[in-house]
Write an enzyme that holds these catalytic residues in place. Structure first.
Site, PDB file in Angstrom:
ATOM      1  CB  THR A  39      -0.819   0.089   1.168  1.00  0.00           C
ATOM      2  OG1 THR A  39      -1.800  -1.349   1.307  1.00  0.00           O
ATOM      3  CG2 THR A  39      -1.783   1.145   1.165  1.00  0.00           C
ATOM      4  CB  SER A  87       2.138  -8.002   1.650  1.00  0.00           C
ATOM      5  OG  SER A  87       0.637  -8.130   2.171  1.00  0.00           O
ATOM      6  CB  THR A 120      -0.173  -3.641   6.269  1.00  0.00           C
ATOM      7  OG1 THR A 120      -1.203  -3.616   5.689  1.00  0.00           O
ATOM      8  CG2 THR A 120       0.681  -2.446   6.156  1.00  0.00           C
TER       9      THR A 120
END
Lengths: 350, 388
Positions: A39, A87, A120
């Site tokens: 992000t 991720s 994240t």
């Protein structure tokens, strides 16, 4: 009149000092930024879009740096791009490339520290992996963002700025790999993502943060007593792949089929996140095929205690590691041994 | 059970327990308290006690009283216990009620409770200093491996923090209490006490400063805070969490504090007959400066302002601070948010107000009082608040 002259002299000195500060990048701590995406490197086409923000071009490492000229005053920064993906797409190949890249960098005497950008969602897994395989006591800080680069009140820039401050800080040496978002410094071992969208998402539920990146200074309150980084026995320098380990969730009436299927698909280890009646027989059958089992707990806080009963069954207890971190440790453990007793020692120590 | 210690200038419990037992036998106990036994220790299931206790660590169980040392006449009474005519739990009663302690330690007891006729909540600096002195002695005593101190929960964090600063020890000193009286239904006292002895007996608990253990959480004295009036899970390290746990399988530590404490404290190992007066002034809308003026008139050497937000005082308070500073009074700023640090900003430096970091004001008060025994230099006091 005399006073004015003094003031003028002071001005000139101040200017010279400012220039010399700018020119002294060579004297600043050398920090390398390893980028993997996420992000923090994502753009949406509109600035109020806080979800599904993959419609704009990805942010390159150079753009990240150009966006934050303030970094020039705190570190002599270089970059190395590992990937530019969310991720969910970080795999063993990228993990190994990242770890080897960081080890190569930190082995240089002039290197002060490293910062990693990461999505994240699985950030805690990568951070813990690095915590176990980085061969240096120099600071490694993993940062991310909850709001994209393009958003109003985006959190990424300050997280990155603080990440570099911590990586450049002498006080941050020997703390293991750290995760920094929202001013809090958490230990990679203990931190988890706790909330889907809010900025205070990263928490260490059992133990809390180890310090804070405040405006006046970087401040630490805790040292971790678990083995990590330069005190870790794990070594990825010669590895090109990691053993396959998967997670099976426990719930009422959970079927044993996923366990059998994973072992048939080549899993060398399985983390059972909580238990179910059907698991006991599946564990026994698949241990006979060489699979190693670790018991974690889905509650997300507290320890799976050491018990003689578990030890008799050859099931390793995960202490207070969550399932995804237990998987990271088990994969590395399996590069050394498949003896449950030895692996239990590792779960007690890391 | 070796219940008395050699140094005994203090009332040792065995005798008073005996007196109570005699009272019970004579049938006078019902007049004292119909329910004089711990509720939450089942009658059956007592473990076998090991015969050879000589190899077990020697733990001193020191009573400063508290809810854990209180009884009520009725086991549902968990708020209005103790008081006149209700016997307290003597240290020897704990040992008697929990024979399993003999499996984890050689426990001896010492009694540092205020006299029973003194009103609750009236603990004095003199009482603290007496305990500090004794803890410093026990730290030097090679026959002692650790100390457990019971205390009422209301001000336990600041008392523990004071000991963290003034006791020169590598050995564990563990503060413990309970939210429900010893006689309360589902009382937490017995297990808390048992676990505190386990922690004090643990080799892993050395060098970690003064600890506090209740509800299985091991917290540092510096960071722990009481967060709920009556619930069991009241003690939390608000900013930085617990450092370990007293779990059923073992006592386990994950962290050590990096701030200076005990063996590494410049304030430890001395006898303080008294410390300079320091008071706390709370900040809120329109908080008046005259309260600070009154403190100064009363002769305080330092004031902790428990500021709003990031550490702010009202205009009226700020004017009073300036008046007081001309008389040499030192000011420390804490934050009533109870989480997060008061930062050392240029503006605060200019105003000569020490930043209290993330200490609670009642702890900042004790640290400032100790700092003022050494210096009144602003930078030196700021250093102390940065390091402790």
């Amino acid at each position: 009149m005399k006073r004015l002259r003094w003031l003028r002299l002071l001005q000139i000195t101040a200017c010279a000092l400012a220039i010399s500060l700018n020119a002294s990048a060579a004297d600043l701590p050398k920090v390398r930024l390893f980028t993997t995406g996420g992000t923090i490197q994502s753009r949406a086409l509109s600035r109020d879009k806080m979800m599904e923000y993959n419609d704009g071009p990805k942010v390159t490492p150079d753009e990240l740096i150009a966006d934050l000229p303030e970094l020039k005053t705190i570190a002599d920064l270089s970059t190395l791009e590992i990937s530019n993906v969310g991720s969910g797409n970080i795999d063993s190949e990228k993990l190994l490339a990242l770890a080897k890249g960081i080890n190569e960098w930190l082995a240089k005497p002039e290197a002060a520290g490293a910062v990693v950008t990461h999505g994240t969602a699985t950030l805690e897994e990568t951070a813990y992996f690095l915590n176990l395989v980085v061969k240096s006591d120099k600071p490694v800080v993993v940062v991310g963002a909850m709001h994209p680069f393009s958003a109003i009140s985006r959190d990424g820039p300050f997280n990155l700025y603080n990440g570099v401050r911590v990586a450049a800080s002498k006080d941050a040496r020997g703390k293991g790999v750290m995760v920094l978002l929202n001013d809090e410094i958490d230990a990679a071992r203990d931190v988890t993502k706790n909330n889907t969208y809010r900025v205070d998402t990263f928490v260490s539920r059992d133990l809390g943060p180890i310090g804070f990146a405040d405006s006046d200074r970087i401040v630490f309150y805790r040292n971790s007593l678990k083995r990590h980084t330069d005190k870790s026995e794990f070594d990825v320098s010669t590895l090109t792949a990691l053993p396959k380990v998967d997670i099976v969730y426990g719930y009422q009436e959970a079927d044993r089929a996923p366990i059998d299927a994973l072992v048939a698909a080549g899993a060398k280890g399985i983390v059972l996140d909580d238990s179910a009646m059907s698991f006991a027989a599946a564990v026994k059958d698949n241990q006979a095929k060489g699979a190693v089992f670790v018991q974690s707990d889905r509650k997300g806080s507290g320890r799976v205690v050491l018990s003689e009963k578990s030890a008799e069954r050859g099931v390793v207890t995960a202490d207070n590691l969550n399932a995804q971190k237990s998987r990271v440790l088990l994969r590395l453990a399996l590069t050394k041994t498949s003896d449950p007793k030895e692996i239990q020692r590792m779960f007690n120590e890391y | 059970m070796n219940s008395s210690s050699a140094q005994a200038p203090f009332k040792v419990s065995r005798k008073s327990f005996g007196a109570l037992l005699a009272g019970l036998l004579l049938g006078t106990a019902s007049a004292l308290a119909p329910t004089a036994i711990a509720q939450e220790i089942p009658k059956s299931g007592a473990p076998e006690i090991v015969k050879d206790s000589s190899k077990l660590p020697h733990i001193v169980l020191m009573s400063m009283g508290g809810t854990i040392a209180s009884r009520a006449s009725d086991r549902l009474n968990i708020t209005n216990y103790g008081g006149k005519g209700v016997p307290r739990v003597d240290p020897g009663d704990w040992v008697h009620d929990l024979p399993e302690l003999a499996n984890i330690a050689r426990v001896t007891t010492e009694d540092f409770r205020a006299p029973p006729d003194r009103t609750a909540g009236s603990e004095t600096f003199g009482d603290l200093e007496l305990v500090a002195k004794r803890l410093n002695e026990l730290a030097q005593d090679p026959s002692v491996d650790g100390v457990v101190v019971t205390h009422g929960t209301n001000i336990m964090p600041e008392v523990a923090y004071y000991m963290d600063l003034v006791v020169k020890t590598h050995k564990p000193v563990v503060f413990v209490g309970s939210q429900r009286p010893w006689t309360g239904l589902s009382g937490d006292g017995p297990l808390n006490l048992y676990n505190a002895v386990r922690v004090a007996a643990s080799k892993d608990a050395w060098d970690k400063g003064v600890l506090q253990c209740m509800n299985q959480y091991i917290n540092t004295a510096r960071d722990v805070m009481k967060t709920s009036a009556y619930r069991m899970q009241t003690f939390k390290g608000v900013d930085v969490g617990a450092i370990g746990f007293a779990d059923p399988d073992r006592v386990v530590f994950y962290r050590e504090p990096t701030r200076r404490h005990t063996f590494n404290s410049e304030f430890a190992g001395f006898d303080y007959q008294s410390v300079p007066g320091v008071e706390v002034a709370y900040a809120y809308q329109e908080a008046p400066g005259y309260l600070i003026d009154a403190m100064v008139e009363h002769g305080v050497k330092g004031v902790v302002i428990d500021g709003t937000g990031a550490g702010s005082a009202t205009t009226s308070q700020t004017e009073a601070i300036k008046r007081a500073q001309t008389k040499g009074v030192i000011f420390v700023m804490t934050s009533r948010t109870r989480s997060g640090r008061v930062q050392f900003t240029p503006r605060r430096r200019e105003a000569n107000i020490v930043s209290g970091d993330n200490l609670q004001p009642e702890k900042a008060r004790l640290l400032l009082a100790l700092a003022l025994t050494k210096t009144t230099n602003f930078d030196d006091i700021q250093r102390v608040f940065d390091e402790y």
